[in-house]
Design a protein around this motif. Structure first.
Motif, PDB file in Angstrom:
ATOM      1  N   PRO E 218       0.833  -1.207   0.000  1.00 55.33           N
ATOM      2  CA  PRO E 218       0.000   0.000   0.000  1.00 55.33           C
ATOM      3  C   PRO E 218       0.868   1.258   0.000  1.00 55.33           C
ATOM      4  CG  PRO E 218      -0.068  -1.084   2.153  1.00 55.33           C
ATOM      5  CD  PRO E 218       0.678  -2.002   1.240  1.00 55.33           C
ATOM      6  N   ALA E 219       0.431   2.256  -0.748  1.00 49.71           N
ATOM      7  CA  ALA E 219       1.167   3.517  -0.842  1.00 49.71           C
ATOM      8  C   ALA E 219       1.144   4.248   0.497  1.00 49.71           C
ATOM      9  CB  ALA E 219       0.532   4.398  -1.910  1.00 49.71           C
ATOM     10  N   LYS E 220       2.147   5.068   0.730  1.00 50.38           N
ATOM     11  CA  LYS E 220       2.176   5.951   1.891  1.00 50.38           C
ATOM     12  C   LYS E 220       1.134   7.055   1.691  1.00 50.38           C
ATOM     13  CE  LYS E 220       3.770   8.147   5.543  1.00 50.38           C
ATOM     14  NZ  LYS E 220       3.559   7.585   6.885  1.00 50.38           N
ATOM     15  N   ALA E 221       0.375   7.366   2.758  1.00 49.12           N
ATOM     16  CA  ALA E 221      -0.563   8.484   2.675  1.00 49.12           C
ATOM     17  C   ALA E 221       0.196   9.768   2.395  1.00 49.12           C
ATOM     18  CB  ALA E 221      -1.341   8.613   3.978  1.00 49.12           C
ATOM     19  N   THR E 222      -0.342  10.584   1.500  1.00 52.21           N
ATOM     20  CA  THR E 222       0.254  11.900   1.257  1.00 52.21           C
ATOM     21  C   THR E 222      -0.675  13.010   1.727  1.00 52.21           C
ATOM     22  OG1 THR E 222      -0.644  11.842  -0.972  1.00 52.21           O
ATOM     23  CG2 THR E 222       1.636  11.108  -0.690  1.00 52.21           C
ATOM     24  N   HIS E 223      -1.743  12.600   2.383  1.00 51.76           N
ATOM     25  CA  HIS E 223      -2.714  13.573   2.913  1.00 51.76           C
ATOM     26  C   HIS E 223      -3.303  12.981   4.183  1.00 51.76           C
ATOM     27  CE1 HIS E 223      -5.827  16.740   2.617  1.00 51.76           C
ATOM     28  NE2 HIS E 223      -6.607  15.826   3.184  1.00 51.76           N
ATOM     29  N   GLY E 224      -3.600  13.816   5.168  1.00 52.55           N
ATOM     30  CA  GLY E 224      -4.339  13.352   6.334  1.00 52.55           C
ATOM     31  C   GLY E 224      -3.482  12.966   7.514  1.00 52.55           C
TER      32      GLY E 224
END
Lengths: 248, 248, 248, 248, 248, 248
Positions: E218-224
């Motif tokens: 899973p990608a790293k969150a870039t928001h939140g």
């Protein structure tokens, strides 16, 4: 100088005097205290029926008072009329049960209440639930001796209380225990050595919460649930209350 | 005489000084205040990573302090290390966010928080949830200007803050708004005329809650979740903290 | 033959008459209806202050009634005095808001309430919360026209109401909508074609819930939260209420 | 004239007959009752596996019925298929457990359920939780004797039931107790003198809730969770059900 | 090939070795495991104070690691530092307690935890509550024998554990029991025949959850809430951690 | 060697094949997969009515299977029949929605679901609520294109999906997003660069949760809610299901 108005919503003057005396012991130097007693209704509050009448009586006492006040303390553990008073009063209103519960939450995760009057168990459980704090409540125990019991046999009464408080800690998982009710005012200090967790005194909690809020002189809401309500006519109420409803 | 020990868990002395100065303005006459600054860690706390380190730093500062104290105030809005301090301290420990939230609950049913630092929105929502108070939370808004913004253009900054507070009341349904964070200390009084609901100052709330708890001198729990924990050896900690863990 | 006693806790006889008339339209053949009006207090209930007084007035009306009754209906959408009445009454007591909410829950997962009086929004949200039903509440909307509005321009008033109800369904996710408040009694049937979900009439819900409970003649609790409370002396209450408190 | 269609989702005709007979005893004069029995599946429902099949059987029975109906009662305490029936039916659908729980909530704050079948304890706890009513549930007790037990030794069976109901009140804190399950229909009246709180009969609750909802003739939702679903093809279902899915 | 980095946030290397050894037994063929030990702090974690320090130590260990990793496992049942690690790490971070609880939820409705260390009972109850899972928790029991106890008298220790697990099932209503804590790793398989419900091993749960998440990359969150936080300066931290805070 | 049995409870073989194919892509080397299709019922599940039938069909498929299985995966996002299968199956049963939600919780505090079929929004919200996880749910969005849409204009379809996922993160506050439903299997990897938070694939989550549980070979409960239920006779069911009910 902070002016605290205590309102005892039942009609027993001697209880008002006791609470006032106890409150003075906990108040800061710069605090002046006055107290009112309900002018109608039950001698004490130990049922939902008494509670409903006392809510009116508390509001009535407030409405007919002309003295200076920076903060109001509703001096009955269970807080009948609290929401109504908050709505009409321009200064903060502090409920004794509400303040105690919130200060208990500042000490530990889960609190218990020890008080007198069997019916208060369910009434206080519902009070806590309606404030959204059920997950913080360990238990309510109504094991308290009456004032008469305490006078007659103080040692036995203290042991009974200590046993109740300890059960809250050891059986119910309380981190902190509140001694609620005027009859138990001032006992927390004496019971300390007999209990495994911090004890809070309902009157002390109410006074310090009131002083703390008064200090900040928070503005009256002009919007939302606790802003002054619209005017309404009424019949057969006291002059003060009728006037309050007409120009709130 | 009440001795309050303030612990600023970040490592910026000027913030400690600001909070101490503000706190003195709200303290009672009989209160003496001292303040400690974290000896390691981030300059300010605005992330979960900083928060984790600051929890350790708060505990470390406490452990290495030898001064008298009747109550401890954790002077960072978000309260890193609060549970740990409550566990080891024989006197009450008050978190600034925790105290503010509980005093806000004494005023109205639903509160909002206005503070700075975008990441604090989710962190404070989780803080409130972990305290079982989500049903009382109207919103967290992180619209606050920085200290630099306030210095540069005070009027614009105040308008921005007032707008944020008003949105809490008018859009989110808050009955009361907390201005959290050291940078906003003292502004509540000035913002009052611009907002439709009572505003609370985080520092003021912490100080009055601390004074109120200290007044009752609640005993240390000797049983349960907040009693002193068992001893444990450690490595590479400060002398004070290592000793605290060994004989808590 | 089922005897229903309606209690209107405000002091406006014409509202009592309207509710009684509407109730008769929904009652079964074997049902006899009587109605009481509060003998003191506000003309209508649209604030927490009015609500506190009306709780007392509802109890007072009940206490001074000598007629036969198999079930009591508290005929004000918001149910002031409901818990007190349940405690003292040997027969079931049905609140209009409570009955409507519970019947709405029988129809769908989430309900909305459309009623008049801006302050009722927060009061009903807290009512629903204190009954543990917040997860079932889609919204409370206070978009209702007044009786005067309806009389003046019925079509516009109906369109306004239909718009409010539809917003509950389409924007708030309600599966079912309650039209609460005496002023809206009987309109549900007319609004049906204009709304995307079932509408319930508060008066109809109260009457059928009352008939349903009366049918089973449930025994009065003799233990627990709703058993008769202990006796208590009082002052300056009506003769009937004073007597009720003394021998409940 | 109100037409109630009872659907017994298990496949035991004698239970259908018993429920129908009991239901007639509680129905109003103007009510006509018909009953269907599941055409496939388990003889009775006492497990999650039986429950899953019975949900299909209830829907199937409904789909193949051509008779007039103003309201449907799902006549199994636990309500298998309730959400599916609500979705497809143009008239209200009442679950026996759901109606009982909601009527119990109209009487007191906390209710208990006494029923037969050990597995129903967890199934009903989950049922109550999925309806968002856990805070109102005092307990589920599965202490009920079987129909055979009751026939063999009625007095002992009644004493066993009374003991279970009393334990709900005295140990679990219930304000009101529901006797659930067809086998216990009609016993509430007889048990009254032996129990400290009101008892409700599941069949009576379902019938009066159904009559109450039918009276208002609420419209079918045309939007949202309970509007008619989209059409879907199927294989190997009964003719009626297949058709219902194709044109719901 | 999946690279798992285990972080033991306490400072006892032998526990790290034990967890690593156990983890290898549960890992898939294509999985490579490495393990780090906290470089400062308490020898084991059994109090809120230790926990606060260990949160920092876990983050510090992570920050100073240069090895390849596709997923991180926080190898202490209670997960100190979990939120901080999730915030800074580009790859998924799995907490041992968190993973166990979630896998237990996949098996049954209500789970219990059996672990060692009396203080963990309240700490894990608060952990579960802060994750919003209190309604799924049957109980936490801290009845576990120490590693020394197990070595000295394996049969007695196993009986003690089995008794604790069975009490969770038979008295507390658990559908599934988690054996938490490194000291109990691998015992679930042996205890199976003595317990009435499925047992889960904390280490096994963490490893399979880690492998499952790593598989999806899973990608790293870039928001939140869990995106990388803003940079912040710090003092007196390890080089790696200081750098991580500066460029997260 | 782990044997996974996939059960597709709808009656469309091509969907079964698609899920099986996708599942193989996520399975470990040592895993063998088989798949069953419902033998009766709707072609796909997008309503409560279809769901009720599919619960029966899932159980029926399980009951008539004679192949080896170490774990069962219910391969429909929404998990019809999950509780029933858990009750009767001696090996773990994993629901696709349940597994996805729990793995999402391992990644972040709040998750969203993006799936197809308008009715699934309310059905999945209720699913999450009935699992006690509402506080972790950010939103359900049913913005997904159909398989036909994806085939016709893949780029537009991907953009639509990415937009829906991004709205979950940016508007609803999700930390992680689940792509649910067979039609979306495998798309998470492709959508990654277009979304600000981790995406999970429902099929991947189910397979890795199943492998993880199978690894531990948890014992079948012999007590409580998920132990085998009592035997019950039935009529007109398939031979396998009838036999399963008779000797579960």
């Amino acid at each position: 100088m902070t002016n605290i108005l205590l309102i005892n919503p039942n009609t027993t003057k001697s209880i008002t005097d006791l609470v006032l005396r106890t409150a003075k012991g906990f108040a800061s130097k710069g605090t002046r205290l006055r107290a009112l007693t309900g002018s109608f209704g039950p001698r004490y509050i130990a049922s939902r029926a008494s509670y409903a009448i006392a809510s009116h009586a508390a509001l009535d006492a407030y409405a007919n008072d002309r003295g200076a006040k920076d903060v109001v303390v509703l001096a009955c553990f269970g807080d009948p009329g609290l929401a109504a008073l908050k709505e009409v009063s321009p200064v903060p209103v502090v409920g004794m049960a509400d303040a105690s519960i919130l200060q208990a939450c500042a000490i530990g995760n889960r609190f218990s209440i020890v008080t007198g009057g069997e019916r208060w168990k369910s009434m206080l459980e519902e009070f806590v639930a309606s404030h959204g704090l059920t997950s913080r409540l360990a238990s309510v125990r109504t094991v308290a001796p009456t004032g008469a019991d305490i006078a007659r046999n103080p040692k036995a009464a203290m042991e009974l209380l200590a046993k109740g408080c300890s059960a809250c800690v050891r059986e119910d998982g309380a981190d902190v225990v509140i001694l609620g009710g005027a009859g138990l005012a001032g006992l927390a200090a004496k019971l300390k050595p007999m209990v495994d967790a911090p004890l809070l005194d309902g009157v002390a909690c109410a006074i310090s919460m009131a002083e703390g809020l008064a200090l900040q002189e928070p503005a009256k809401a002009t919007h939302g649930a606790l802003a002054k309500p619209g005017a309404v006519d009424s019949i057969k109420l006291s002059k003060g209350l009728s006037k309050l409803l007409q120009s709130p």
